[in-house]
Design a protein around this motif. Structure first.
Motif, PDB file in Angstrom:
ATOM      1  N   MET A 141       0.840  -1.195   0.000  1.00 45.12           N
ATOM      2  CA  MET A 141       0.000   0.000   0.000  1.00 45.12           C
ATOM      3  C   MET A 141       0.878   1.248   0.000  1.00 45.12           C
ATOM      4  N   ARG A 142       0.466   2.257  -0.769  1.00 49.29           N
ATOM      5  CA  ARG A 142       1.227   3.506  -0.877  1.00 49.29           C
ATOM      6  C   ARG A 142       0.443   4.662  -0.277  1.00 49.29           C
ATOM      7  N   ALA A 143       1.175   5.687   0.171  1.00 54.70           N
ATOM      8  CA  ALA A 143       0.543   6.848   0.788  1.00 54.70           C
ATOM      9  C   ALA A 143       1.434   8.071   0.566  1.00 54.70           C
ATOM     10  N   PRO A 144       0.868   9.274   0.683  1.00 59.99           N
ATOM     11  CA  PRO A 144       1.663  10.490   0.473  1.00 59.99           C
ATOM     12  C   PRO A 144       2.661  10.740   1.606  1.00 59.99           C
ATOM     13  N   TYR A 145       3.667  11.535   1.311  1.00 64.22           N
ATOM     14  CA  TYR A 145       4.625  11.950   2.333  1.00 64.22           C
ATOM     15  C   TYR A 145       4.000  12.952   3.296  1.00 64.22           C
ATOM     16  N   HIS A 146       3.344  13.970   2.735  1.00 68.94           N
ATOM     17  CA  HIS A 146       2.991  15.137   3.539  1.00 68.94           C
ATOM     18  C   HIS A 146       1.864  14.908   4.532  1.00 68.94           C
ATOM     19  N   SER A 147       1.037  13.871   4.320  1.00 70.72           N
ATOM     20  CA  SER A 147      -0.142  13.688   5.164  1.00 70.72           C
ATOM     21  C   SER A 147      -0.053  12.488   6.096  1.00 70.72           C
ATOM     22  N   THR A 148       1.072  11.776   6.091  1.00 72.62           N
ATOM     23  CA  THR A 148       1.222  10.597   6.940  1.00 72.62           C
ATOM     24  C   THR A 148       2.383  10.777   7.902  1.00 72.62           C
ATOM     25  N   ALA A 149       2.280  10.142   9.066  1.00 72.92           N
ATOM     26  CA  ALA A 149       3.363  10.213  10.046  1.00 72.92           C
ATOM     27  C   ALA A 149       4.632   9.580   9.484  1.00 72.92           C
ATOM     28  N   ALA A 150       4.485   8.416   8.841  1.00 79.91           N
ATOM     29  CA  ALA A 150       5.653   7.732   8.269  1.00 79.91           C
ATOM     30  C   ALA A 150       6.303   8.573   7.185  1.00 79.91           C
ATOM     31  N   GLY A 151       5.485   9.176   6.324  1.00 78.23           N
ATOM     32  CA  GLY A 151       6.023   9.998   5.255  1.00 78.23           C
ATOM     33  C   GLY A 151       6.716  11.244   5.769  1.00 78.23           C
ATOM     34  N   ARG A 152       6.096  11.916   6.715  1.00 78.96           N
ATOM     35  CA  ARG A 152       6.668  13.171   7.222  1.00 78.96           C
ATOM     36  C   ARG A 152       7.962  12.934   7.990  1.00 78.96           C
ATOM     37  N   VAL A 153       8.024  11.815   8.722  1.00 80.01           N
ATOM     38  CA  VAL A 153       9.242  11.595   9.494  1.00 80.01           C
ATOM     39  C   VAL A 153      10.417  11.268   8.577  1.00 80.01           C
ATOM     40  N   MET A 154      10.144  10.653   7.421  1.00 84.51           N
ATOM     41  CA  MET A 154      11.217  10.436   6.444  1.00 84.51           C
ATOM     42  C   MET A 154      11.550  11.740   5.727  1.00 84.51           C
ATOM     43  N   LEU A 155      10.526  12.499   5.400  1.00 87.86           N
ATOM     44  CA  LEU A 155      10.712  13.774   4.714  1.00 87.86           C
ATOM     45  C   LEU A 155      11.532  14.738   5.560  1.00 87.86           C
ATOM     46  N   GLY A 190      10.343  20.777  11.110  1.00 89.89           N
ATOM     47  CA  GLY A 190      11.328  21.217  12.093  1.00 89.89           C
ATOM     48  C   GLY A 190      11.022  20.654  13.472  1.00 89.89           C
ATOM     49  N   ASN A 191       9.750  20.616  13.835  1.00 87.83           N
ATOM     50  CA  ASN A 191       9.347  20.060  15.124  1.00 87.83           C
ATOM     51  C   ASN A 191       9.611  18.560  15.175  1.00 87.83           C
ATOM     52  N   ILE A 192       9.416  17.879  14.036  1.00 85.98           N
ATOM     53  CA  ILE A 192       9.698  16.444  13.960  1.00 85.98           C
ATOM     54  C   ILE A 192      11.178  16.181  14.195  1.00 85.98           C
ATOM     55  N   ARG A 193      12.029  17.001  13.585  1.00 89.12           N
ATOM     56  CA  ARG A 193      13.481  16.826  13.787  1.00 89.12           C
ATOM     57  C   ARG A 193      13.853  17.035  15.245  1.00 89.12           C
ATOM     58  N   ARG A 194      13.173  17.962  15.917  1.00 89.32           N
ATOM     59  CA  ARG A 194      13.461  18.240  17.322  1.00 89.32           C
ATOM     60  C   ARG A 194      13.033  17.076  18.206  1.00 89.32           C
ATOM     61  N   LEU A 195      11.840  16.532  17.955  1.00 88.63           N
ATOM     62  CA  LEU A 195      11.317  15.449  18.776  1.00 88.63           C
ATOM     63  C   LEU A 195      11.900  14.090  18.413  1.00 88.63           C
ATOM     64  N   GLY A 196      12.154  13.888  17.119  1.00 88.34           N
ATOM     65  CA  GLY A 196      12.623  12.591  16.653  1.00 88.34           C
ATOM     66  C   GLY A 196      11.511  11.688  16.177  1.00 88.34           C
ATOM     67  N   TYR A 197      10.261  12.183  16.197  1.00 88.59           N
ATOM     68  CA  TYR A 197       9.141  11.386  15.707  1.00 88.59           C
ATOM     69  C   TYR A 197       8.052  12.310  15.169  1.00 88.59           C
ATOM     70  N   ALA A 198       7.103  11.729  14.421  1.00 87.10           N
ATOM     71  CA  ALA A 198       6.014  12.500  13.817  1.00 87.10           C
ATOM     72  C   ALA A 198       4.674  11.944  14.275  1.00 87.10           C
ATOM     73  N   VAL A 199       3.699  12.829  14.405  1.00 90.92           N
ATOM     74  CA  VAL A 199       2.346  12.445  14.791  1.00 90.92           C
ATOM     75  C   VAL A 199       1.381  12.818  13.664  1.00 90.92           C
ATOM     76  N   GLU A 200       0.453  11.938  13.391  1.00 89.44           N
ATOM     77  CA  GLU A 200      -0.570  12.145  12.358  1.00 89.44           C
ATOM     78  C   GLU A 200      -1.943  12.095  13.011  1.00 89.44           C
ATOM     79  N   ASP A 201      -2.705  13.170  12.869  1.00 87.08           N
ATOM     80  CA  ASP A 201      -4.005  13.279  13.515  1.00 87.08           C
ATOM     81  C   ASP A 201      -5.113  13.426  12.469  1.00 87.08           C
ATOM     82  N   GLU A 202      -5.573  12.309  11.933  1.00 88.02           N
ATOM     83  CA  GLU A 202      -6.639  12.280  10.922  1.00 88.02           C
ATOM     84  C   GLU A 202      -6.303  13.134   9.695  1.00 88.02           C
ATOM     85  N   GLU A 203      -5.038  13.215   9.345  1.00 89.65           N
ATOM     86  CA  GLU A 203      -4.625  14.052   8.220  1.00 89.65           C
ATOM     87  C   GLU A 203      -4.555  13.301   6.896  1.00 89.65           C
ATOM     88  N   ASN A 204      -4.478  11.978   6.987  1.00 88.17           N
ATOM     89  CA  ASN A 204      -4.482  11.182   5.759  1.00 88.17           C
ATOM     90  C   ASN A 204      -5.787  10.419   5.603  1.00 88.17           C
TER      91      ASN A 204
END
Length: 269
Positions: A141-155, A190-204
């Motif tokens: 399964m594929r998903a966008p970078y900008h709207s997923t926690a997995a995508g944003r943390v890699m981005l 920038g906040n993800i880089r500071r924390l080390g992880y990303a959170v997704e809240d119904e964005e995808n």
């Protein structure tokens, strides 16, 4: 009976060319490291002019190389790069399997392993939650970078130039909560880089929340992401952030198995 159109004929021609190009590459599966046009034509049963045309195309993509002294062809580094990419993804999936299962057992939510796949991310391993109500996800399964926690943390951990290129493109509004403004997305990264992880809240996808952490290889490149996802009725933002510690421990343990050296404390990056 269907009447073939010019477009249908063009499509068949393109598919035929792809098939012939693959046959040219497979001709090198034997013991001969280098093969000339005449021999390739004989083995494949096609005209020398066709072999030459295909070889020129494959040369341009680095799938073949040519010995300038003999004029013969050999497999190129482009294929090596693709093979290495496949092998790395297989290694990542294999090394992560036990740790992903452990993370699923600790969180009792669905755990996913994602990797970059061109303009999207792709999930290559899924450990489903044992809960009756859970997130449905499939391998491939594929998903966008900008709207997923997995995508944003890699981005977030890509070079700035690549980040700018990717978020300046049109970003689809997946849900009313999707962040599509490049400046706001940059602040989130920038906040993800500071924390080390990303959170997704119904964005995808409405009704789903997720948290993800990056996986690094021996060269400290981000090669994937581990995510924990579940339904909003069970996963409040407080509960979701409570998964940060075991998530980061799992992601960094996977990274260590790939040769990366890093700390395990929450908030380090």
């Amino acid at each position: 009976m269907k009447i073939a159109s010019v477009r249908d004929e063009d499509k068949r021609g393109r598919l035929s060319s792809v098939s012939m190009a693959i046959r040219v590459l497979k001709a090198f599966e034997g013991d001969d490291a280098e093969i000339g046009v005449t021999e390739l034509a004989r083995r494949l049963g096609i005209a020398k002019s066709t072999v030459h045309r295909l070889a020129v195309t494959l040369l341009a993509e680095d799938f073949l190389e040519q010995n300038r002294e003999t004029g013969r062809y050999r497999l190129g580094l482009g294929l090596f790069g693709l093979g290495s990419l496949v092998r790395n993804r297989m290694d990542l999936s294999t090394e992560a399997r036990t740790l992903l299962m452990d993370l699923r057992n600790k969180t009792d939510e669905t755990v996913l392993l994602a990797v970059p796949a061109g303009p999207e991310v792709m999930y290559i391993r899924v450990q489903p939650s044992r809960q009756a109500v859970r997130i449905s996800a499939e391998i491939g399964m594929r998903a966008p970078y900008h709207s997923t926690a997995a995508g944003r943390v890699m981005l977030a951990f890509l070079p700035e130039s690549r980040i700018a290129t990717m978020i300046e493109a049109s970003l689809p509004q997946r849900t009313p909560k999707t962040v599509t403004d490049p400046e706001k997305l940059q602040r989130l990264l920038g906040n993800i880089r500071r924390l080390g992880y990303a959170v997704e809240d119904e964005e995808n996808e409405l009704g789903m929340r997720a948290i993800a952490a990056p996986v690094h290889d021996a060269q400290s490149e981000v090669v994937g992401a581990v995510a924990v996802a579940g339904p909003v009725q069970r996963l409040s933002l407080k509960n979701l952030n409570g998964f940060a510690e075991p998530l980061l421990v799992a992601a960094r343990a996977i990274s260590a198995r790939l040769g990366h050296r890093g700390s395990l404390s929450v908030g380090d990056s």
